[in-house]
Design a protein around this motif. Structure first.
Motif, PDB file in Angstrom:
ATOM      1  N   GLN A  62       0.862  -1.176   0.000  1.00 23.59           N
ATOM      2  CA  GLN A  62       0.000   0.000   0.000  1.00 23.59           C
ATOM      3  C   GLN A  62       0.900   1.227   0.000  1.00 23.59           C
ATOM      4  O   GLN A  62       1.653   1.444   0.939  1.00 23.59           O
ATOM      5  N   ILE A  63       0.841   2.013  -1.067  1.00 27.97           N
ATOM      6  CA  ILE A  63       1.672   3.208  -1.164  1.00 27.97           C
ATOM      7  C   ILE A  63       0.965   4.372  -0.480  1.00 27.97           C
ATOM      8  O   ILE A  63      -0.173   4.697  -0.790  1.00 27.97           O
ATOM      9  N   GLY A  64       1.667   5.006   0.462  1.00 24.05           N
ATOM     10  CA  GLY A  64       1.138   6.182   1.132  1.00 24.05           C
ATOM     11  C   GLY A  64      -0.026   5.940   2.061  1.00 24.05           C
ATOM     12  O   GLY A  64      -0.824   6.831   2.298  1.00 24.05           O
ATOM     13  N   ALA A  65      -0.134   4.750   2.600  1.00 26.46           N
ATOM     14  CA  ALA A  65      -1.224   4.449   3.537  1.00 26.46           C
ATOM     15  C   ALA A  65      -1.070   5.305   4.795  1.00 26.46           C
ATOM     16  O   ALA A  65       0.042   5.514   5.273  1.00 26.46           O
ATOM     17  N   PRO A  66      -2.170   5.828   5.315  1.00 27.10           N
ATOM     18  CA  PRO A  66      -2.083   6.652   6.527  1.00 27.10           C
ATOM     19  C   PRO A  66      -1.582   5.844   7.713  1.00 27.10           C
ATOM     20  O   PRO A  66      -1.842   4.651   7.813  1.00 27.10           O
ATOM     21  N   GLU A  67      -0.855   6.532   8.594  1.00 28.89           N
ATOM     22  CA  GLU A  67      -0.411   5.930   9.841  1.00 28.89           C
ATOM     23  C   GLU A  67      -1.180   6.607  10.959  1.00 28.89           C
ATOM     24  O   GLU A  67      -1.352   7.820  10.943  1.00 28.89           O
ATOM     25  N   GLY A  68      -1.633   5.842  11.918  1.00 30.57           N
ATOM     26  CA  GLY A  68      -2.407   6.412  13.012  1.00 30.57           C
ATOM     27  C   GLY A  68      -1.833   6.052  14.363  1.00 30.57           C
ATOM     28  O   GLY A  68      -1.097   5.082  14.501  1.00 30.57           O
ATOM     29  N   TYR A  78      -5.559  12.578  22.142  1.00 35.53           N
ATOM     30  CA  TYR A  78      -6.006  12.846  20.780  1.00 35.53           C
ATOM     31  C   TYR A  78      -5.580  11.716  19.854  1.00 35.53           C
ATOM     32  O   TYR A  78      -4.631  10.997  20.138  1.00 35.53           O
ATOM     33  N   ARG A  79      -6.276  11.611  18.746  1.00 35.78           N
ATOM     34  CA  ARG A  79      -5.880  10.694  17.675  1.00 35.78           C
ATOM     35  C   ARG A  79      -4.952  11.478  16.754  1.00 35.78           C
ATOM     36  O   ARG A  79      -5.207  12.627  16.423  1.00 35.78           O
ATOM     37  N   LEU A  80      -3.850  10.849  16.299  1.00 30.50           N
ATOM     38  CA  LEU A  80      -2.892  11.468  15.386  1.00 30.50           C
ATOM     39  C   LEU A  80      -2.834  10.631  14.119  1.00 30.50           C
ATOM     40  O   LEU A  80      -2.578   9.433  14.180  1.00 30.50           O
ATOM     41  N   ILE A  81      -3.096  11.254  12.977  1.00 32.77           N
ATOM     42  CA  ILE A  81      -3.052  10.594  11.679  1.00 32.77           C
ATOM     43  C   ILE A  81      -1.999  11.299  10.826  1.00 32.77           C
ATOM     44  O   ILE A  81      -2.006  12.526  10.727  1.00 32.77           O
ATOM     45  N   VAL A  82      -1.090  10.528  10.219  1.00 33.71           N
ATOM     46  CA  VAL A  82      -0.082  11.082   9.314  1.00 33.71           C
ATOM     47  C   VAL A  82      -0.269  10.423   7.959  1.00 33.71           C
ATOM     48  O   VAL A  82      -0.282   9.200   7.844  1.00 33.71           O
ATOM     49  N   THR A  83      -0.437  11.237   6.931  1.00 31.09           N
ATOM     50  CA  THR A  83      -0.615  10.728   5.577  1.00 31.09           C
ATOM     51  C   THR A  83       0.110  11.638   4.596  1.00 31.09           C
ATOM     52  O   THR A  83      -0.149  12.837   4.583  1.00 31.09           O
ATOM     53  N   GLY A  84       1.012  11.095   3.835  1.00 35.87           N
ATOM     54  CA  GLY A  84       1.759  11.889   2.861  1.00 35.87           C
ATOM     55  C   GLY A  84       2.508  13.023   3.524  1.00 35.87           C
ATOM     56  O   GLY A  84       3.419  12.802   4.312  1.00 35.87           O
ATOM     57  N   TYR A  85       2.080  14.231   3.234  1.00 37.47           N
ATOM     58  CA  TYR A  85       2.749  15.420   3.768  1.00 37.47           C
ATOM     59  C   TYR A  85       1.839  16.213   4.705  1.00 37.47           C
ATOM     60  O   TYR A  85       2.041  17.392   4.931  1.00 37.47           O
ATOM     61  N   GLU A  86       0.834  15.538   5.258  1.00 32.03           N
ATOM     62  CA  GLU A  86      -0.095  16.175   6.187  1.00 32.03           C
ATOM     63  C   GLU A  86      -0.285  15.295   7.417  1.00 32.03           C
ATOM     64  O   GLU A  86      -0.229  14.072   7.321  1.00 32.03           O
ATOM     65  N   ALA A  87      -0.529  15.947   8.536  1.00 29.31           N
ATOM     66  CA  ALA A  87      -0.860  15.230   9.769  1.00 29.31           C
ATOM     67  C   ALA A  87      -2.081  15.919  10.380  1.00 29.31           C
ATOM     68  O   ALA A  87      -2.295  17.114  10.196  1.00 29.31           O
TER      69      ALA A  87
END
Length: 92
Positions: A62-68, A78-87
């Motif tokens: 999976q290319i660029g799958a979000p990390e949580g 809080y929940r933290l989501i990192v995807t590509g160049y945004e969090a």
């Protein structure tokens, strides 16, 4: 019925490998200084960019799958989501 007011999002920015990255607080409640510290730490840990991930035993990537994950700011979780160049930081 109680009415809830819409939270104003906060955005802090930084640079990762010459590209702008952002951390958005969807709640609008976290202290801006702490958000900047979190973004700076994510940049230092190379958490941004497009990465390939595969599940253990899987033949697919999976290319660029979000990390949580979860992060504590002050007394709040809080929940933290990192995807590509945004969090994003959002309610847990």
């Amino acid at each position: 019925m109680a009415e809830e007011s819409a939270a104003t999002e906060q955005v802090v920015t930084g640079t990762y490998q010459g590209r702008e990255v952002t951390l958005t607080d969807k709640t609008g409640e976290a202290p801006r200084e702490e958000l900047q510290e979190i973004l700076d730490a994510l940049i230092a840990e190379d958490r941004f960019g497009i990465a390939g991930m595969s599940n253990s035993g899987s033949a697919t990537i999976q290319i660029g799958a979000p990390e949580g994950g979860h992060i504590q700011i002050g007394e709040e979780l809080y929940r933290l989501i990192v995807t590509g160049y945004e969090a994003y930081v959002d309610r847990f």
